[in-house]
Design a protein around this motif. Sequence first.
Motif: not given
Length: 170
Positions: A19-28, A31-41
């Motif tokens: 399964k996805m590791s904690d590290y990969e989950l954190s990075i993903t 990245m989703l948070n940053f994408e959401s920030t761009i869309n929100k801006l």
Amino acid sequence: MNKSYNNTQTDIFVSSDGKMSDYELSITSLMLNFESTINKLNNIVDFALLCFVNNISNFHEDTLDILEIQKQLKASRSTLLNTLKHDGIYYDKLPGWNHVINVRDDSNAIKHRGGIHVPVESLYNIPISKNVDLRKEKITDYINGIKTWLFNLIDEIERNSMNKDNTKDG
């Protein structure tokens, strides 16, 4: 040399159970948070433009017309910007405008092409595409740039409004 992957091995991306590791989950998640920030801006710019144009057009609460509200909400960004320019507000000359353009382009790339910009031709006619830059520094730069542009736009609208009032009085 062909190296086979053993499910029992652990690396930073996959846990021992595959399964996805904690590290990969954190990075993903980041990245989703940053994408959401761009869309929100991008949404913030659109909403602010709608509010500013409505204010400039003397769109007051006591005279709300449902059909007018619906028309304004459907207005494109270019229509709203043209209204500002018609009123003598040169939004594209204000500091931070390049951030507004870049955020819009990145937001569209995220929404429509999985974060990949439309390829552009380069030397030797080889199309080159680039991904949306999701580094923390870039997101911080976008936030500061949009904030700068919005505050300068507010100042410009107020200055323009005072000039109109002075013209009427004098």
